[in-house]
Write an enzyme that holds these catalytic residues in place. Sequence first.
Site, PDB file in Angstrom:
ATOM      1  N   ASP A 144       0.802  -1.228   0.000  1.00 59.70           N
ATOM      2  CA  ASP A 144       0.000   0.000   0.000  1.00 59.70           C
ATOM      3  C   ASP A 144       0.836   1.281   0.000  1.00 59.70           C
ATOM      4  O   ASP A 144       0.306   2.365  -0.215  1.00 59.70           O
ATOM      5  CB  ASP A 144      -0.944  -0.001   1.206  1.00 59.70           C
ATOM      6  N   ARG A 192      -7.216   0.028  -0.390  1.00 64.69           N
ATOM      7  CA  ARG A 192      -8.530   0.446   0.111  1.00 64.69           C
ATOM      8  C   ARG A 192      -8.515   1.902   0.588  1.00 64.69           C
ATOM      9  O   ARG A 192      -9.515   2.597   0.472  1.00 64.69           O
ATOM     10  CB  ARG A 192      -8.959  -0.499   1.240  1.00 64.69           C
ATOM     11  N   ARG A 300      -0.208  -8.920  -5.903  1.00 67.38           N
ATOM     12  CA  ARG A 300       0.745  -8.816  -4.791  1.00 67.38           C
ATOM     13  C   ARG A 300       1.602 -10.065  -4.639  1.00 67.38           C
ATOM     14  O   ARG A 300       2.479 -10.109  -3.775  1.00 67.38           O
ATOM     15  CB  ARG A 300       0.026  -8.457  -3.493  1.00 67.38           C
TER      16      ARG A 300
END
Lengths: 420, 420
Positions: A144, A192, A300
């Site tokens: 992230d 997210r 990922r």
Amino acid sequence: MTVKNAFYAQSGGVTSVINASACGVIETARQHRGKIGKVLAGRNGIIGALREDLIDTSKESAKAISALRHTPSGAFGSCRHKLQSIEENRAEYERLIDVFRAHNIGYFFYNGGGDSADTCLKVSQLSATLGYPVQAIHIPKTIDNDLPLTDNCPGFGSVAKYIAVSTREAALDVASMCETSTKVFILEAMGRHAGWIAAAGGLASEQEGDAPHIILFPEIAFNREKFLKRVQRCVKRYGYCVIVASEGAQYADGTFLADSGVRDAFGHAQLGGVAPSLAEMIKSEFGYKYHWAVADYLQRSARHIASSTDVEQAYAVGAAAVDMALAGKNAVMATIERGKGKRYRWSVGEADLNKIANVEKMMPRHFITRDGFNITEAAREYMAPLIAGEDYPPYKNGMPQYVRLKNVAVPRKLKKRFKI
Amino acid sequence: MTVKNAFYAQSGGVTSVINASACGVIETARQHRGKIGKVLAGRNGIIGALREDLIDTSKESAKAISALRHTPSGAFGSCRHKLQSIEENRAEYERLIDVFRAHNIGYFFYNGGGDSADTCLKVSQLSATLGYPVQAIHIPKTIDNDLPLTDNCPGFGSVAKYIAVSTREAALDVASMCETSTKVFILEAMGRHAGWIAAAGGLASEQEGDAPHIILFPEIAFNREKFLKRVQRCVKRYGYCVIVASEGAQYADGTFLADSGVRDAFGHAQLGGVAPSLAEMIKSEFGYKYHWAVADYLQRSARHIASSTDVEQAYAVGAAAVDMALAGKNAVMATIERGKGKRYRWSVGEADLNKIANVEKMMPRHFITRDGFNITEAAREYMAPLIAGEDYPPYKNGMPQYVRLKNVAVPRKLKKRFKI
């Protein structure tokens, strides 16, 4: 002074290079056998410590440990378990100390993201709070890219490369078919809260008109009218429109696009993500033929297309963590520091853990174009070096050869079991 | 005898190696300048011929043509346009002849799958039906691997490699998190009629217990009870369950799983494919946490992970098509023939087009295990050599460098326009 053992654990969502950090920790520790004992890994992360389920990495050959560098995902298992505060759950900390003491553990290496930094910080305070001497070093890991005080996070460069390459490739597919077939393609990317991964799709373009034509970030409130207008403009101008959408794309009120509110006959929420929701929106407005992809875990775990910069940095922060421990440090995280100057250079630095835990780094607004639909030159300059270089795993019979560790359990020393 | 030009077009869904076939055609034609004139490509496939929208490939440098070998998707554009029979639409054939005659075209190279073989066959009959001499040679291309009379289809090996590699990588991700997080992962693969692509996921496993634990083929009627029981057994036995599902998975009555019948507030059919449908089925039965991915175009454009066997074969069938034309052949398709013996060897053969058009080759039943949920050793032996070898594109700044052709239009010679 007896030589202390080290505890190492992987935490949170895995990446294609977290094992490269493990490799850096274990190989560096092995170079200092006189000062640091065995590296004991937690099976499935911190819960391995709580359950006294430790893996003896000294049972693995040098070759196997070396192969961790090119093996994606968490070789020792990972988990999502955030320690509560010591006031809330003192028993967990006492258990950790029992296990650490039983196995002569004096070093705690924790390889994870923001939540894990918080856990690592709490462990670093065990000496002060409960009188057990342990040095806790955090090793950053997150696709992230949302940890503060480090220029970037190991794990991000490779997922960014995957998204950029996939966007470029799929866009060529759409471009070659759009005259009579698919006009809109949507790739849903992870992330997210922060739009870093979707942003990386922007690296696919080289010149005006190139895909992606639209990027949707969680940081920018989604406006249906503006979006649809832009889609139509792209199809009219270029013949097709390629969209990279963050799974966290949301309306101004914080509602996720993925939550369309549709329920099936059993009252279950409608399946599936942002990409199909956007596709349906476009289809019902314009009737354009569409396709969409949700890369999910593929992005990922895609070690086959990892960034060599990322692999090197992941290894380096693991190695540096051991050096920091041997230098007597505690409550710090290894960071990536970017050098000044046009040519990309990086080195490993360190940062105080208490400045990192629970802080999320979002995309800066100046990395997103004014209209909110793409990345700026500043964002490209920041991201481009992070995806640079290829680091292919070895192949046999057409398939990448990833190592399968023996993961031999350390014999239990405590009678007490611990329920978590 | 004047030297005739050649027409080349790409047809149907593109692949990551169809341009390698184009490269084989153009480079081989350039080696025979005394016998074959320019290669004129149809812009967007056969409709380029109908519209007299031809691309002069002689305007491209040798370097650019050579780079087609590592560039995915259709460099000249593709289309889904199937010629009707000459009785149904005589005007289309007369138009083709007008265009061919205007541009001195004597060779027709058509690069596509089953529908395209049918078109190519019709063109091969123009000499007999309408008195225009043209040699039509089909060059096989389809990720679906469903053409008969060829051991395999160029395009399949690379998509198979993508699915096999992605399954192995994502499975490692799930395995490392399953103790506390995702227990079921579903990867949806292309292949509406035949299960070849999903089957390739089976190449990810090396030993008992390895993912994928379940493969769903269109060839095997889906049985909800049996499927759910198998999912549960996998989760109990291995801690997790990885499923590769063909988009064409269907019930015994032919209903696709993807069509769940759910409608939104506007009456639109529910979005999205097999993977989310299966995920919801599993969730509602067992409550397992799940993730799913739909690779969609990513799988068929993923030149970054192409199979070198596939690239070589795609090039070879393109080159062979030109040789066949120069040898005076018509109405044939270049095929891949597998040699006998344990070590994989292949060569290019040829087959009659009228035996190929409109025939679909499904997975043989003995390639699927008796329980219908996985592939057999025979399937592995067939598929393994097709994914063998890596053929990486060149990279610059971390991104694959795919060629952008100039695609210079040939000046129009006909006054008449043609509407399609």
